[in-house]
Design a protein around this motif. Structure first.
Motif, PDB file in Angstrom:
ATOM      1  N   ILE A 447       0.846  -1.153  -0.140  1.00  0.00           N
ATOM      2  CA  ILE A 447       0.052   0.023   0.039  1.00  0.00           C
ATOM      3  C   ILE A 447       0.859   1.153  -0.098  1.00  0.00           C
ATOM      4  N   ASP A 448       0.739   2.022  -1.023  1.00  0.00           N
ATOM      5  CA  ASP A 448       1.705   3.407  -1.142  1.00  0.00           C
ATOM      6  C   ASP A 448       0.759   4.304  -0.780  1.00  0.00           C
ATOM      7  N   ALA A 449       0.944   5.021   0.204  1.00  0.00           N
ATOM      8  CA  ALA A 449       0.392   6.171   0.578  1.00  0.00           C
ATOM      9  C   ALA A 449       0.823   7.333   1.354  1.00  0.00           C
ATOM     10  N   ILE A 450       0.944   8.477   0.999  1.00  0.00           N
ATOM     11  CA  ILE A 450       1.797   9.385   1.912  1.00  0.00           C
ATOM     12  C   ILE A 450       0.832   9.548   3.155  1.00  0.00           C
ATOM     13  N   GLY A 451      -0.310   9.567   3.124  1.00  0.00           N
ATOM     14  CA  GLY A 451      -1.181   9.387   4.336  1.00  0.00           C
ATOM     15  C   GLY A 451      -1.595   8.067   4.757  1.00  0.00           C
ATOM     16  N   LEU A 452      -0.553   7.153   5.038  1.00  0.00           N
ATOM     17  CA  LEU A 452      -0.603   5.812   5.445  1.00  0.00           C
ATOM     18  C   LEU A 452      -1.356   5.866   6.694  1.00  0.00           C
ATOM     19  N   PHE A 453      -0.816   6.810   7.816  1.00  0.00           N
ATOM     20  CA  PHE A 453      -1.234   6.727   9.178  1.00  0.00           C
ATOM     21  C   PHE A 453      -2.457   7.515   9.183  1.00  0.00           C
ATOM     22  N   GLU A 454      -2.695   8.680   8.659  1.00  0.00           N
ATOM     23  CA  GLU A 454      -3.835   9.485   8.681  1.00  0.00           C
ATOM     24  C   GLU A 454      -4.956   8.885   8.326  1.00  0.00           C
ATOM     25  N   GLY A 455      -4.674   8.123   7.177  1.00  0.00           N
ATOM     26  CA  GLY A 455      -5.884   7.279   6.422  1.00  0.00           C
ATOM     27  C   GLY A 455      -6.462   6.136   6.875  1.00  0.00           C
TER      28      GLY A 455
END
Ligand code: TXA
Ligand code: MG
Length: 533
Positions: A447-455
């Motif tokens: 999972i590639d996400a700049i908002g991995l934690f917020e999301g």
């Protein structure tokens, strides 16, 4: 009000209960599925009391309980032959049928629908109460709305002490999950809720069955569904429930890696030795699914405790009654399911840090790569409920099914609270889609996400990794990649979390501070260390 409890086999119990029903009071009744919160189903005033006691939304209709199959003719019309066949095969028993309603059934019982749900429960005392009262009993499950159903008189007492006149104590419910609901008002019979009568059993009688989407997936709160009750949050303890799928051993490894003293494990009895050191709660035997359905709600109620932060739950596989257990547990988990057989790597880091090197390697090794930014943009094209949610909160930003991103940007640009609200909407939609895509993954995913934690995506990952790189390198990279000025590149980086922040949040950090070859080698070593390649 004093709430009395009388034993089901008491000499006067049925007569006392029937008297209360006749006078439009509330009585909790035992059934083979779960306890019901009963009232005279033909009386508006009596039925209104159920909604108040339970805190139930008004648009959620009730089931009318009858003493004999023949009674349905008093409350239903245009009854198809299939209804009689089902009644013959499964009544009294854990099956509810939705049929066209006669006008004698009040609107508050049917929540204004032209149909009514009817069921003849397999519980002698309850059928006797209905006979003596001379009216059908409208009864939802006797839990406070949104909480796990009640399967003992003690559960009912806990939820309704002082609010109802009587609880008839019939002991622990045999089936333990609510009845199977079949809608017979359309061309094809439709399963609205799985329960003690299995889809296989229904197929044998009906020869045909459509499974409603609410059975297998999370339903948006504004969606139109056949069984209104299926869209509400259900069966859920206060803590976050995560279903861990996969073999016993892999699941135990997954859970042991994450569990904290505030978390609990809801497992099969056979698995107890695997969780000896973490206070597991068994709810039945995997080898005997009936014990799982009978024990599920009592266990979920025990886990409904504010001091518990997460519940890792094991769920039986397969059809039959397991199908109903899966449905209840998945709803309790809001469909948060991780497969311990897979490895899901969460990859995050600021723009220009070089995440794509690791992502390419994972894709080359057959991994499913979920680029959350791309998913968001795809959803903006295809997910009407996302566009609706944005339009509802930010009126005028959507026209002709297209989001005016400039307009939306100008609203949230200088308004942090608005930006956060937008993020809540978009993160929820992306997370739901990521969960959906992970279902088809077998093996490896990223999972590639700049908002991995917020999301709230990190919770779906087996490991998380931050990619970091020196600021000047990142500026050069994104200037070249996106054709933007140095100042703009610097501003974009400054608007994101720092490398230190990403590093502090993740299980691993990969520093991209040398040549491209160096970093490629670092990524390969990392994947080897995780036993992935
Ligand atoms: O086993 C059971 O069915 C238990 C016991 C007490 O009989 N009752 C029960 O009731 O589970 P309740 O209210 O918790 O769930 C009834 C479900 C809700 O999801 C409701 O939306 C649906 O039945 N329902 C009721 N009338 C309906 C109708 N006319 N059309 C579609 N769905 C209906
Ligand atoms: Mg219920």
């Amino acid at each position: 009000m004093q709430t009395r409890i009388l034993p089901a086999n008491g000499a006067d119990t049925a007569a006392i209960a029937a008297e209360i029903i006749k006078h439009n009071g509330l009585v909790a009744i035992p059934t083979e599925t779960v306890y019901g919160l009963g009232a005279n189903g033909l009386n508006e005033e009596a039925v209104a009391k159920i909604f108040i006691a339970k805190g139930r939304p008004q648009d959620n209709p009730l089931i009318l309980h009858v003493a004999d199959a023949a009674d349905i003719e008093n409350f239903c019309k245009d009854i198809p032959a299939a209804a009689y066949e089902l009644a013959n095969a499964f009544w009294p028993g854990p099956l509810t049928m939705v049929l066209p309603a006669r006008s004698c059934v009040p609107k508050c019982t049917t929540a204004g629908l032209p149909t009514v749900a009817v069921r003849c429960p397999d519980c002698q005392v309850t059928r006797e109460i209905i006979r003596l009262a001379g009216v059908p009993i409208a009864a939802p499950s006797a839990n406070i709305s949104g909480k796990p159903s009640t399967t003992t008189a003690e559960h009912v007492f806990h939820d309704h002490n002082g609010k109802i006149e009587l609880i008839v104590d019939g002991g622990a419910c045999r089936v333990g999950v609510e009845s199977t609901i079949v809608d017979l008002t359309e061309e094809r019979p439709r399963l609205l809720r799985p329960g003690g009568i299995t889809p296989e059993q229904l197929m044998e009688v009906l020869g045909d069955l459509v499974v409603d989407k609410a059975v297998t997936a999370q339903i948006d709160k504004d969606a139109v569904v056949k069984a209104p009750g299926m869209k509400y949050k259900h069966y859920a303890p206060q803590s976050e429930v995560i279903i861990v799928a996969g073999s016993r051993e892999k699941a135990a490894t997954y859970i042991h890696r994450r569990i904290t003293p505030n978390d609990r494990v809801l497992c099969f009895e056979e698995e107890l030795p695997l969780y000896a050191d973490c206070n597991p709660l068994p709810y039945g035997k995997e080898a005997d699914v009936a014990t799982l359905s009978a024990g599920l709600f009592a266990a979920l109620r025990e886990l409904d405790d504010p001091s518990i932060s997460k519940v890792y739950a094991r769920c039986p596989e397969g059809g039959g009654v397991a199908y109903a257990v899966q449905n209840r547990l998945k709803k309790a988990a809001a469909f948060h399911i991780v497969n311990a057989e897979n490895t899901v790597i969460g990859i995050t880091g600021g723009t220009g840090s070089g995440k794509s090197t690791l992502l390419h390697l994972i894709a080359q090794h057959g991994g499913l790569v979920l680029d959350c930014d791309a998913i968001y943009h795809e959803l903006l094209q295809s997910d009407v409920s996302l566009l609706n949610a944005i339009e509802d909160r930010f009126p005028g930003t959507v026209s002709d099914g297209t989001l005016d991103r400039k307009k939306l940007g100008s609203i949230v640009f200088q308004d942090d609270a608005a930006l956060q609200e937008l993020n809540l909407i978009t993160h929820a939609a992306v997370r739901k889609e990521v969960l959906r895509r992970l279902e088809s993954c077998s093996g490896l995913a990223a999972i590639d996400a700049i908002g991995l934690f917020e999301g709230e995506l990190a919770g779906l990952c087996h490991v998380t990794v931050a990619i970091t790189a020196p600021a000047d390198v990142r500026v050069q990279r994104i200037m070249a990649r996106d054709g933007i000025s140095e100042e703009y590149a610097k501003n974009r980086i400054a608007a994101q979390h720092s490398d230190e922040w990403f590093a502090s949040k993740c299980d691993h950090v990969l520093e991209n501070n040398g040549t491209a070859e160096d970093f490629q080698a670092k990524c390969i070593a990392f994947l080897r260390k995780l036993d992935i390649i």
